[in-house]
Structures are given as C-alpha cells and as structure tokens.
Motif scaffolding. Structure first.
Motif, PDB file in Angstrom:
ATOM      1  N   VAL A   1     -40.628  26.506 -36.564  1.00 29.92           N
ATOM      2  CA  VAL A   1     -40.787  27.214 -35.327  1.00 29.92           C
ATOM      3  C   VAL A   1     -39.415  25.726 -34.301  1.00 29.92           C
ATOM      4  O   VAL A   1     -38.929  24.683 -35.135  1.00 29.92           O
ATOM      5  N   VAL A   2     -39.367  26.460 -33.530  1.00 33.72           N
ATOM      6  CA  VAL A   2     -37.496  25.872 -32.929  1.00 33.72           C
ATOM      7  C   VAL A   2     -38.020  25.649 -31.491  1.00 33.72           C
ATOM      8  O   VAL A   2     -38.210  26.540 -31.095  1.00 33.72           O
ATOM      9  N   TYR A   3     -37.826  24.345 -31.077  1.00 35.73           N
ATOM     10  CA  TYR A   3     -38.076  24.495 -29.925  1.00 35.73           C
ATOM     11  C   TYR A   3     -36.584  24.491 -29.230  1.00 35.73           C
ATOM     12  O   TYR A   3     -35.839  23.654 -28.554  1.00 35.73           O
ATOM     13  N   GLY A   4     -36.569  24.906 -27.336  1.00 35.26           N
ATOM     14  CA  GLY A   4     -35.586  24.848 -26.841  1.00 35.26           C
ATOM     15  C   GLY A   4     -35.132  24.123 -25.442  1.00 35.26           C
ATOM     16  O   GLY A   4     -36.744  24.841 -24.658  1.00 35.26           O
ATOM     17  N   ILE A   5     -35.460  23.027 -25.054  1.00 39.39           N
ATOM     18  CA  ILE A   5     -36.309  22.763 -23.831  1.00 39.39           C
ATOM     19  C   ILE A   5     -35.216  22.730 -22.508  1.00 39.39           C
ATOM     20  O   ILE A   5     -33.326  22.450 -23.182  1.00 39.39           O
ATOM     21  N   LEU A   6     -34.958  22.886 -21.546  1.00 42.68           N
ATOM     22  CA  LEU A   6     -34.294  23.944 -20.396  1.00 42.68           C
ATOM     23  C   LEU A   6     -34.473  22.693 -19.080  1.00 42.68           C
ATOM     24  O   LEU A   6     -35.683  22.226 -19.048  1.00 42.68           O
ATOM     25  N   PRO A   7     -33.745  21.706 -18.970  1.00 43.65           N
ATOM     26  CA  PRO A   7     -33.460  20.980 -17.672  1.00 43.65           C
ATOM     27  C   PRO A   7     -33.484  21.753 -15.940  1.00 43.65           C
ATOM     28  O   PRO A   7     -32.957  21.972 -15.414  1.00 43.65           O
ATOM     29  N   THR A   8     -35.247  22.138 -15.569  1.00 43.27           N
ATOM     30  CA  THR A   8     -35.219  22.689 -14.992  1.00 43.27           C
ATOM     31  C   THR A   8     -35.156  22.339 -13.355  1.00 43.27           C
ATOM     32  O   THR A   8     -34.551  22.883 -12.493  1.00 43.27           O
ATOM     33  N   SER A   9     -34.349  20.830 -13.773  1.00 40.19           N
ATOM     34  CA  SER A   9     -34.204  20.239 -12.177  1.00 40.19           C
ATOM     35  C   SER A   9     -32.581  20.386 -11.977  1.00 40.19           C
ATOM     36  O   SER A   9     -32.111  20.347 -11.210  1.00 40.19           O
ATOM     37  N   ILE A  10     -32.255  21.778 -13.266  1.00 40.83           N
ATOM     38  CA  ILE A  10     -30.288  21.880 -13.119  1.00 40.83           C
ATOM     39  C   ILE A  10     -30.680  23.032 -12.882  1.00 40.83           C
ATOM     40  O   ILE A  10     -29.828  24.044 -12.395  1.00 40.83           O
ATOM     41  N   ILE A  11     -31.537  24.237 -13.732  1.00 36.79           N
ATOM     42  CA  ILE A  11     -31.103  25.215 -13.758  1.00 36.79           C
ATOM     43  C   ILE A  11     -32.566  25.738 -13.119  1.00 36.79           C
ATOM     44  O   ILE A  11     -33.658  25.255 -13.313  1.00 36.79           O
ATOM     45  N   PRO A  12     -33.093  26.543 -11.523  1.00 39.21           N
ATOM     46  CA  PRO A  12     -34.386  27.183 -11.582  1.00 39.21           C
ATOM     47  C   PRO A  12     -34.796  27.912 -12.153  1.00 39.21           C
ATOM     48  O   PRO A  12     -33.654  29.207 -12.757  1.00 39.21           O
ATOM     49  N   VAL A  13     -35.390  28.089 -12.961  1.00 46.40           N
ATOM     50  CA  VAL A  13     -36.462  29.021 -14.148  1.00 46.40           C
ATOM     51  C   VAL A  13     -36.845  29.947 -13.158  1.00 46.40           C
ATOM     52  O   VAL A  13     -38.524  29.041 -12.790  1.00 46.40           O
TER      53      VAL A  13
END
Length: 529
Positions: A204-216
């Motif tokens: 299992v691999v997790y990718g953590i996205l910085p939502t403060s920089i990337i509006p998702v």
C-alpha cells in the motif's frame, strides 16, 4: 543460526544439515552470508558475497563444523548489523533466523525487523518446545515472511526448505512510483522507498498532496506511473489513475472540525513509521506529522481534557512508573537424587524460592510446583512422576542460562537422531553438488550407484560423450535419478536442489541433445537400480 549453548547436541547438528541443504538450493547469481549468534555474533564473510564454487565450499565446511559455543542468546545486535548495510540493487534482502530459545528484549527485536521491513524480508524457525512463539511469530509477521516450528519427531531440514521455496517465489523489485500532478507541488510518498513485491503479497502506497498549495476538488483524477523489474531484469511500467476525495467520512457523522479522515490517518501512521526509521535527533517532523494527522508517536501523547470540570487542575505533571513482572524461564531435567523425580532449575534470572514458599504455593493451587510454573510463559511441562525436587540452580552469569541448558540438553526430547549418527545418505549426495547445479563424476557417486567408477564412465550414452561437459552431465543425471528413486520420502528437502540441476542441464546441453533428455534420464535410472 542460533549457536547459543542450548543448541548443543542434536539441535546444532540438525541446523548444520539444514544449512547444507539451504546452501545447495541457492540459485546462481545470488549473494549470501551466514551469521552465527549467541552472546556475540560471527559472520562467515565480512559482507554478503556472490554465490560461486569458492564461497559455497567455504560455507559447506562451516556448516559441517557448526558448534553451539557462543554462550547466551542475543539476536538484536546481529539484526541491527544486517539492516545497517545498504541493499544491493537487484538483490532483495531476505533473512532466515533459526533459534531454539527466547531473548530478553523480544519487543526490540520485532521492532527493528518492522522498521526495516521495506528493505528486508525476515523468516523465522523455532526449534524445540522452548522456542518463544512470540519471538518467532513476531519476527515473521513484522518482516513479511513466514514462521515455522519444529517439534518432537519433526525434521528441521524439511521446515527450512519449505521456507526457502517461499522465499524463491517470483517477485518484482526496484519498484518506483512517479506521480504526475498538474502542479509544481511535491507529493509526499510513503513508504518513500518501495520494497520488493513477492507473489501473494501486496503493498500500500500513500501519496500526500498539500491541499494548501493545490486546490483539489472532490473527484479530481490524477495519474501515476508504476515501474518495476522482474526476475529477468526487464523493466516494466504501467499507468495508474486515481481519484481524490476531500469529503470527510468514516467513524464520525458529526460536522465538527475534528471529524476523522481514516485514509489520511493511515497515511500519517505510515509516514510516522518512515520517519522513525531515520536515525536523527530531529523531533520536529515527527511531532508535526503526529499533530497534523492526530496519530500518536513516541514523541506525542493524548491528554484528557475535562471540559465540564469546575476546578482547575494544578501541580506539576508526574511520571508514573508501572512495575513489570520479571519473566523467568524454567528448565526441566531429571533429578540427580532419585529416578522418579523431576528437578527445576532456574535458567533465566536465577531467582531463589524457599521451601516454605513452594509448599504454600502447592497447597493454594493444588498443582505441583505451581509458583514456578506460573512464571513461565513458554514451557508447558508434562509430568509423569509423583514427586519433585526444587532448586534455584547455580549462580549464572549473563551467559549462564544457555550454559546450564547445555549441561542437561540430553534431558530434552530431541527432534533429530543422535549427533553421533552419520549424516543421512541424501545429504551426503547433495553435498557433492557444485554451485552451478552440476555434479562431478567421482568414486563416491559411483559407490552410491553400486558400481565402479569405470563402470559408470563406460555407461555414458554415446550422444552425450560427444559434448565437452559429458561427465558432468552424466553425473548430474545419475544424481537426479538417485534422489528421485531412493530418497523420494524426503523430496521436500532436495526439490530445489534438483530444480537447479535441471536448469544447469538445460543451459549446458545443445538444444538437439536436450530434446532427448528423457531418454538419458531413463539410462541413468537403469544404472542406479
């Protein structure tokens, strides 16, 4: 390999034989090493070496002379030494642990295996009834391997080779994941270094996205490229698409700000595990991730806040130390004083019990020797006598527990025949095999066939005699025939040995000759009957 004093006698003999089979089953192109551990540990080679004829011969001589001469049992130090070395590219690291006892720091041993499970796969074998199930099962579970236990009348060799087959299953390595995010922002991946993936396992691999920089936006779709190398070293790649959800879900149905994000917390837990593997004094990252994800780590803790309380809490925070019961292992052996009695010797912490305490314990429990046996977590002795003698044993030094056990090792039921018995015939035959999988043609092989050396040379088929490795090919065919027809009852122990031999035959014979291999095998069977 456990070489503590308690391995003396039949156990160390069986370990040497299992090591012999193990060595002959290693495929060409691998790296290997043999480490004996006790109060200290000894490496056969300074570092893992290529598997070839020279290293095989040295390791075989070592296996034939294994001794239980390293005192007590200390497993943490050799494991730390192993995982401290970088994994060589293209060679997934797998560790096999053989032990008959327990250690005082089981949780630390399991923890180090767990911390490095991304780079090191661990298997464990417990030998005899005294082997710690917590230790053996814990190592295997934390190391993504399997565990085996060898009890009375079971063969250690068979269990070890079963593990070897599992370890040699098809796998992919050099696994990488390239995230394709429409932004310059960096994706925090955990685990950062992806481990080899074996048949039947998953990752299992997790990718953590910085939502403060990337509006998702919920439902957004991204792509990642997964690449890996197979057994033939060919690099393969495929695209993986995934969607991102920003909606809160899981255990809480309220609209509070502290609603749980199950997936985020799982990712946080894995990220904390990765950060804990880095030997650094820097605590800031651990604390930051722990606070951000709401997952505790060794640097944080939950604090209960009584929001309805009317009185302020005053005073300094106090540390409470919780006493932990001392674990003592007990050793059963025949008494020196009477044939129809048993004697208990303390072999761990050398604690003393006076007669009054023992008698009181028997009266309270109705069970012979209950005060001692209640303190033993791993041994369930079965009594066959009506009386018992008790003693605290000699004063043991830090290595004395295993030395005490070695003194009376004959009192334990063994899983193997006496150490004075000769090595079994199929092990002798297997020991002749070379690192490449072939057998040489010599007098000992002729004696297995029941004929002279000149007779087996004269029996070489004419078609084979025309090739350069005719004697090696013929000897290998004879060895295979002997294994299949005389030692089929222990096929599990030599199956990988034969697989390696068959692979060598395929590479050594011209295609036109290899196509007639079945006929040559029939000729070999006729000679060995």
């Amino acid at each position: 390999v456990d070489r503590s004093g308690s391995m003396g006698g039949a156990y160390i003999k069986a370990a040497g034989e299992a090591l012999l089979l193990f060595l002959r089953s290693i495929p060409p192109g691998c790296l290997f090493n043999v480490i004996g551990f006790g109060s200290r540990f000894i490496r056969l080679f300074d570092k893992s070496v290529p598997y070839d004829q020279t290293s095989l011969e040295k390791a075989t001589a070592h296996a034939s002379s294994l001794r239980a001469d390293l005192g007590g049992t200390e497993l943490l130090a050799p494991l730390k030494s192993i995982v401290s070395e970088p994994v060589q590219e293209g060679h997934p690291r797998q560790v096999f642990v053989l032990t008959d006892g327990s250690v005082s720091n089981t949780d630390e041993v399991i923890s180090i295996v767990s911390r490095f499970s991304n780079s090191t796969r661990c298997f464990a074998v417990g030998i005899g009834s005294g082997a710690s199930t917590h230790l053996v099962n814990g190592i295997a579970k934390a190391g993504n391997g399997t565990a085996e236990f060898v009890l009375e009348n079971e063969r250690l060799q068979t269990k070890v080779m079963r593990m070897m087959k599992q370890a040699l299953q098809a796998s992919v390595h050099d696994v990488r994941l390239e995230w394709k995010i429409p932004s310059a922002a960096e994706v925090k991946q955990t685990p950062e270094v992806l481990p080899p993936i074996f048949a039947g396992s998953r990752i299992v691999v997790y990718g953590i996205l910085p939502t403060s920089i990337i509006p998702v936006q919920s439902g957004s779709s991204f792509e990642a490229t997964l690449s890996y190398r197979g057994q033939d070293q060919t690099t393969l790649a495929q695209s993986v698409r995934f969607s991102v959800s920003t909606e809160k879900s899981g255990w809480s149905s309220s609209d509070k700000e502290d609603d749980l994000f199950p997936l985020h917390r799982l990712a946080g837990k894995q990220l904390l595990r990765d950060l804990a593997n880095v030997d650094t004094q820097e605590k800031t990252k651990l604390v930051a991730v722990s606070l951000e994800t709401g997952v505790v780590c060794k640097e944080t803790a939950f604090v209960v806040v009584d929001e309805d309380g009317t009185e302020a809490v005053t005073g300094a925070v106090e540390k409470q130390t919780i006493a932990v019961a001392t674990r003592v292992a007990m050793h059963l052996r025949p008494s020196r004083h009477a044939y129809s009695s048993l004697q208990f010797d303390c072999i761990s912490d050398c604690m003393d019990y006076d007669d009054e305490e023992l008698e009181q314990g028997e009266e309270e429990s109705g069970m012979l020797g209950a005060p001692l046996l209640r303190r033993s977590a791993d041994i369930e002795p079965k009594f066959g006598y009506a009386e018992a003698d008790y003693s605290s044993g000699d004063e043991c030094d830090e290595d004395g527990d295993d030395e005490c056990m070695e003194m009376y090792s004959d009192a334990f039921p063994t899983t193997q025949s006496s150490a004075s018995n000769p090595v079994e015939d199929h092990l002798v035959l297997v020991s002749f095999q070379q690192a490449n999988g072939a057998w040489p043609l010599h007098v000992q092989l002729a004696s297995f066939c029941g004929c002279s050396f000149d007779d087996i040379v004269a029996a070489i088929p004419k078609i084979l005699s025309a090739i350069s490795d005719a004697q090696l090919v013929w000897a290998t065919l004879l060895a295979i025939a002997l294994l299949e027809n005389r030692f089929s009852h222990v096929k599990d122990e030599w199956e990988l040995v034969m697989d390696k031999a068959m692979s060598w035959l395929k590479s050594a014979l011209p295609l036109t000759v290899y196509q007639g291999l079945d006929d040559f095998r029939k000729n070999a069977v006729a000679v060995t009957l």
